[in-house]
Scaffold this motif. Structure first.
Motif, PDB file in Angstrom:
ATOM      1  N   PRO A  43     108.447  25.489  -0.857  1.00 24.06           N
ATOM      2  CA  PRO A  43     109.063  24.425  -1.659  1.00 24.06           C
ATOM      3  C   PRO A  43     110.086  23.600  -0.877  1.00 24.06           C
ATOM      4  CG  PRO A  43     108.865  26.396  -2.978  1.00 24.06           C
ATOM      5  CD  PRO A  43     108.470  26.769  -1.561  1.00 24.06           C
ATOM      6  N   GLY A  44     110.861  24.232  -0.016  1.00 19.97           N
ATOM      7  CA  GLY A  44     111.874  23.521   0.744  1.00 19.97           C
ATOM      8  C   GLY A  44     111.324  22.468   1.684  1.00 19.97           C
ATOM      9  N   ASP A  45     110.015  22.519   1.954  1.00 18.88           N
ATOM     10  CA  ASP A  45     109.377  21.517   2.805  1.00 18.88           C
ATOM     11  C   ASP A  45     108.962  20.263   2.037  1.00 18.88           C
ATOM     12  OD1 ASP A  45     109.670  23.175   4.986  1.00 18.88           O
ATOM     13  OD2 ASP A  45     107.648  24.019   4.807  1.00 18.88           O
ATOM     14  N   VAL A  46     109.071  20.310   0.706  1.00 15.76           N
ATOM     15  CA  VAL A  46     108.691  19.159  -0.124  1.00 15.76           C
ATOM     16  C   VAL A  46     109.927  18.292  -0.334  1.00 15.76           C
ATOM     17  CG1 VAL A  46     107.775  18.399  -2.336  1.00 15.76           C
ATOM     18  CG2 VAL A  46     106.839  20.455  -1.230  1.00 15.76           C
ATOM     19  N   ALA A  47     109.884  17.095   0.212  1.00 19.69           N
ATOM     20  CA  ALA A  47     111.026  16.179   0.168  1.00 19.69           C
ATOM     21  C   ALA A  47     111.141  15.503  -1.194  1.00 19.69           C
ATOM     22  CB  ALA A  47     110.876  15.110   1.238  1.00 19.69           C
ATOM     23  N   LEU A  48     112.368  15.168  -1.549  1.00 18.30           N
ATOM     24  CA  LEU A  48     112.643  14.287  -2.681  1.00 18.30           C
ATOM     25  C   LEU A  48     113.035  12.941  -2.085  1.00 18.30           C
ATOM     26  CD1 LEU A  48     113.003  13.762  -5.719  1.00 18.30           C
ATOM     27  CD2 LEU A  48     115.395  14.483  -5.449  1.00 18.30           C
ATOM     28  N   ASN A  49     112.208  11.928  -2.325  1.00 18.51           N
ATOM     29  CA  ASN A  49     112.438  10.580  -1.813  1.00 18.51           C
ATOM     30  C   ASN A  49     112.705   9.634  -2.979  1.00 18.51           C
ATOM     31  OD1 ASN A  49     111.890  11.480   0.798  1.00 18.51           O
ATOM     32  ND2 ASN A  49     109.742  10.908   0.691  1.00 18.51           N
ATOM     33  N   VAL A  50     113.022   8.402  -2.644  1.00 19.99           N
ATOM     34  CA  VAL A  50     113.153   7.349  -3.641  1.00 19.99           C
ATOM     35  C   VAL A  50     112.021   6.360  -3.416  1.00 19.99           C
ATOM     36  CG1 VAL A  50     114.612   5.509  -4.552  1.00 19.99           C
ATOM     37  CG2 VAL A  50     115.650   7.648  -3.774  1.00 19.99           C
ATOM     38  N   ASP A  51     111.221   6.114  -4.450  1.00 17.80           N
ATOM     39  CA  ASP A  51     110.134   5.127  -4.419  1.00 17.80           C
ATOM     40  C   ASP A  51     109.147   5.335  -3.279  1.00 17.80           C
ATOM     41  OD1 ASP A  51     110.957   3.828  -6.752  1.00 17.80           O
ATOM     42  OD2 ASP A  51     112.378   2.585  -5.647  1.00 17.80           O
ATOM     43  N   HIS A  52     108.898   6.577  -2.892  1.00 22.63           N
ATOM     44  CA  HIS A  52     107.926   6.929  -1.853  1.00 22.63           C
ATOM     45  C   HIS A  52     108.270   6.326  -0.488  1.00 22.63           C
ATOM     46  CE1 HIS A  52     105.376   8.984  -4.715  1.00 22.63           C
ATOM     47  NE2 HIS A  52     105.465   7.929  -5.506  1.00 22.63           N
ATOM     48  N   VAL A  53     109.546   6.057  -0.261  1.00 18.83           N
ATOM     49  CA  VAL A  53     110.008   5.552   1.034  1.00 18.83           C
ATOM     50  C   VAL A  53     110.579   6.743   1.800  1.00 18.83           C
ATOM     51  CG1 VAL A  53     111.589   3.990   2.219  1.00 18.83           C
ATOM     52  CG2 VAL A  53     110.497   3.276   0.078  1.00 18.83           C
ATOM     53  N   HIS A  54     109.899   7.135   2.867  1.00 13.86           N
ATOM     54  CA  HIS A  54     110.285   8.348   3.586  1.00 13.86           C
ATOM     55  C   HIS A  54     111.670   8.264   4.214  1.00 13.86           C
ATOM     56  CE1 HIS A  54     106.433  10.189   2.844  1.00 13.86           C
ATOM     57  NE2 HIS A  54     105.856   9.059   3.199  1.00 13.86           N
ATOM     58  N   SER A  55     112.122   7.070   4.540  1.00 12.85           N
ATOM     59  CA  SER A  55     113.468   6.927   5.092  1.00 12.85           C
ATOM     60  C   SER A  55     114.546   7.046   4.013  1.00 12.85           C
ATOM     61  CB  SER A  55     113.607   5.589   5.830  1.00 12.85           C
ATOM     62  OG  SER A  55     113.448   4.512   4.934  1.00 12.85           O
ATOM     63  N   ARG A  56     114.132   7.150   2.753  1.00 10.95           N
ATOM     64  CA  ARG A  56     115.086   7.319   1.657  1.00 10.95           C
ATOM     65  C   ARG A  56     115.003   8.741   1.095  1.00 10.95           C
ATOM     66  NH1 ARG A  56     115.422   2.883  -2.652  1.00 10.95           N
ATOM     67  NH2 ARG A  56     117.401   3.947  -2.954  1.00 10.95           N
ATOM     68  N   ARG A  57     114.943   9.723   1.975  1.00  6.19           N
ATOM     69  CA  ARG A  57     114.926  11.134   1.579  1.00  6.19           C
ATOM     70  C   ARG A  57     116.320  11.510   1.085  1.00  6.19           C
ATOM     71  NH1 ARG A  57     112.490  16.335   4.804  1.00  6.19           N
ATOM     72  NH2 ARG A  57     113.190  17.867   3.275  1.00  6.19           N
ATOM     73  N   VAL A  58     116.371  12.031  -0.138  1.00  9.46           N
ATOM     74  CA  VAL A  58     117.666  12.356  -0.747  1.00  9.46           C
ATOM     75  C   VAL A  58     117.786  13.814  -1.163  1.00  9.46           C
ATOM     76  CG1 VAL A  58     118.134   9.999  -1.524  1.00  9.46           C
ATOM     77  CG2 VAL A  58     116.865  11.577  -3.025  1.00  9.46           C
ATOM     78  N   GLY A  59     116.753  14.611  -0.923  1.00 13.76           N
ATOM     79  CA  GLY A  59     116.827  16.013  -1.314  1.00 13.76           C
ATOM     80  C   GLY A  59     115.570  16.760  -0.941  1.00 13.76           C
ATOM     81  N   ARG A  60     115.501  18.003  -1.446  1.00 16.47           N
ATOM     82  CA  ARG A  60     114.331  18.853  -1.190  1.00 16.47           C
ATOM     83  C   ARG A  60     114.108  19.750  -2.394  1.00 16.47           C
ATOM     84  NH1 ARG A  60     116.152  23.882  -0.463  1.00 16.47           N
ATOM     85  NH2 ARG A  60     118.258  24.156   0.330  1.00 16.47           N
ATOM     86  N   ALA A  61     112.880  20.223  -2.521  1.00 16.34           N
ATOM     87  CA  ALA A  61     112.538  21.090  -3.645  1.00 16.34           C
ATOM     88  C   ALA A  61     113.180  22.465  -3.471  1.00 16.34           C
ATOM     89  CB  ALA A  61     111.032  21.231  -3.775  1.00 16.34           C
ATOM     90  N   GLN A  62     113.684  23.002  -4.565  1.00 20.24           N
ATOM     91  CA  GLN A  62     114.138  24.395  -4.597  1.00 20.24           C
ATOM     92  C   GLN A  62     113.031  25.274  -5.146  1.00 20.24           C
ATOM     93  OE1 GLN A  62     117.832  24.099  -6.946  1.00 20.24           O
ATOM     94  NE2 GLN A  62     118.867  24.899  -5.134  1.00 20.24           N
ATOM     95  N   THR A  63     112.388  24.797  -6.215  1.00 25.95           N
ATOM     96  CA  THR A  63     111.279  25.542  -6.810  1.00 25.95           C
ATOM     97  C   THR A  63     110.174  24.585  -7.226  1.00 25.95           C
ATOM     98  OG1 THR A  63     112.170  25.466  -9.056  1.00 25.95           O
ATOM     99  CG2 THR A  63     112.787  27.369  -7.710  1.00 25.95           C
ATOM    100  N   LEU A  64     108.951  25.066  -7.151  1.00 23.41           N
ATOM    101  CA  LEU A  64     107.766  24.384  -7.648  1.00 23.41           C
ATOM    102  C   LEU A  64     106.950  25.425  -8.397  1.00 23.41           C
ATOM    103  CD1 LEU A  64     106.859  22.559  -4.332  1.00 23.41           C
ATOM    104  CD2 LEU A  64     107.463  21.392  -6.453  1.00 23.41           C
ATOM    105  N   ALA A  65     106.471  25.086  -9.580  1.00 23.78           N
ATOM    106  CA  ALA A  65     105.692  26.043 -10.358  1.00 23.78           C
ATOM    107  C   ALA A  65     104.821  25.313 -11.366  1.00 23.78           C
ATOM    108  CB  ALA A  65     106.620  27.007 -11.096  1.00 23.78           C
ATOM    109  N   SER A  66     103.668  25.891 -11.660  1.00 24.67           N
ATOM    110  CA  SER A  66     102.826  25.364 -12.727  1.00 24.67           C
ATOM    111  C   SER A  66     103.211  26.048 -14.029  1.00 24.67           C
ATOM    112  CB  SER A  66     101.352  25.605 -12.424  1.00 24.67           C
ATOM    113  OG  SER A  66     100.947  24.779 -11.358  1.00 24.67           O
ATOM    114  N   VAL A  67     103.597  25.229 -15.005  1.00 26.44           N
ATOM    115  CA  VAL A  67     104.024  25.726 -16.310  1.00 26.44           C
ATOM    116  C   VAL A  67     103.253  24.959 -17.379  1.00 26.44           C
ATOM    117  CG1 VAL A  67     105.977  26.011 -17.885  1.00 26.44           C
ATOM    118  CG2 VAL A  67     106.334  26.247 -15.424  1.00 26.44           C
ATOM    119  N   ALA A  68     102.476  25.659 -18.189  1.00 31.82           N
ATOM    120  CA  ALA A  68     101.730  25.053 -19.296  1.00 31.82           C
ATOM    121  C   ALA A  68     100.905  23.843 -18.845  1.00 31.82           C
ATOM    122  CB  ALA A  68     102.681  24.679 -20.433  1.00 31.82           C
ATOM    123  N   GLY A  69     100.203  23.980 -17.720  1.00 29.67           N
ATOM    124  CA  GLY A  69      99.324  22.916 -17.259  1.00 29.67           C
ATOM    125  C   GLY A  69     100.006  21.748 -16.582  1.00 29.67           C
TER     126      GLY A  69
END
Length: 141
Positions: A43-69
């Motif tokens: 999960p930590g490798d998944v970036a949080l960006n703004v508007d899909h602009v890679h130079s606007r990376r503002v965070g990273r995932a802590q958790t990812l999970a499938s919940v109720a589809g």
């Protein structure tokens, strides 16, 4: 889980990223993600960006999970001016939802829904905060 959840004090943003099943129109094509089709590494490798602009990376995932589809995520927003601005914009719903940035690996005609491309396998590279997420479930409530 429905809608974007912003915790300014904890510096987290969470919510749905990809609902498995519904059809969405993106780039003039109709798409649907099969259940479990979106894969990712740490999960930590998944970036949080703004508007899909890679130079606007503002965070990273802590958790990812499938919940109720629905693929859901919790993101840690980085400290500093860009992160502070993103938290404020998400909290006031200027940035209203999460949008997946994927590499499509296996895609083909949907046997159940004519005119729709069914994503059978995709790799999640990043997730972006955006004013207009493609999936209604991924927006603010």
């Amino acid at each position: 889980m429905s809608g974007l959840v912003v915790d300014v004090a904890a510096r987290t943003i969470s919510g749905p990223v990809v609902p498995y099943g519904p059809v969405v129109t993106h780039q003039r094509r109709r798409w649907r993600f099969a259940p479990g089709s979106v894969r990712y590494g740490s999960p930590g490798d998944v970036a949080l960006n703004v508007d899909h602009v890679h130079s606007r990376r503002v965070g990273r995932a802590q958790t990812l999970a499938s919940v109720a589809g629905v693929l859901t995520a919790v993101f840690l927003v980085y400290r500093g001016d860009p992160g502070d601005r993103v938290l404020a914009e998400a909290d006031t719903r200027v940035l209203a939802g999460l949008s997946p940035g994927t590499d499509l690996i296996r895609v083909g005609p949907d046997p159940d829904v004519p005119g729709v491309q069914l994503v059978r396998r995709a790799w999640l590279r990043e997730v972006s905060l955006t004013a207009a997420p493609a999936f209604d479930v991924a927006g603010a409530r």
